[in-house]
Design a protein around this motif. Sequence first.
Motif, short mmCIF file in Angstrom:
data_model
loop_
_atom_site.label_atom_id
_atom_site.label_comp_id
_atom_site.label_asym_id
_atom_site.label_seq_id
_atom_site.Cartn_x
_atom_site.Cartn_y
_atom_site.Cartn_z
N THR A 214 -0.50 -5.10 5.83
CA THR A 214 0.07 -4.05 4.95
C THR A 214 0.75 -6.25 4.66
O THR A 214 1.49 -6.59 3.47
CB THR A 214 2.06 -4.38 5.94
N SER A 215 0.67 -7.36 5.58
CA SER A 215 0.60 -8.93 4.79
C SER A 215 -0.27 -9.21 4.80
O SER A 215 -0.48 -10.26 4.49
CB SER A 215 0.79 -10.02 6.21
N ALA B 47 1.04 -4.05 10.63
CA ALA B 47 1.82 -5.33 10.17
C ALA B 47 0.46 -6.11 9.59
O ALA B 47 0.93 -7.36 8.93
CB ALA B 47 2.82 -6.30 11.00
N ARG B 48 -0.15 -6.49 9.98
CA ARG B 48 -1.35 -7.24 9.71
C ARG B 48 -2.06 -7.06 8.23
O ARG B 48 -2.19 -7.55 7.67
CB ARG B 48 -2.41 -7.38 10.68
#
Length: 93
Positions: free
Chosen positions: A52-53, A49-50
């Motif tokens: 990808t963001s 998630a980190r």
Amino acid sequence: MTPIDVTGARTTEAADVITGARERIDALDDRIIGLIQERAAVSAVIQEARITSGGRRVNLSREMEVLGHYRDALGRPGTSLAMTLLELCRGRV
């Protein structure tokens, strides 16, 4: 080989206690390994998630929190344990 030989105990009673305690330790180790594997899977979700963001895979301030938590709970050896745990959980993405 007798239970006394296997455990290093000097009496049958002590050998029985040691054998039972070792079985409990083995069961605890299996649970700990499972929890570490679960932690690594959750860490992979966070890292993905980190990344990808647009963020970095590792959050050093968070790792310092984890190190402090283990040190506070387990003393100085807790820091080494936490370092190993963090290493096991990094880079799985």
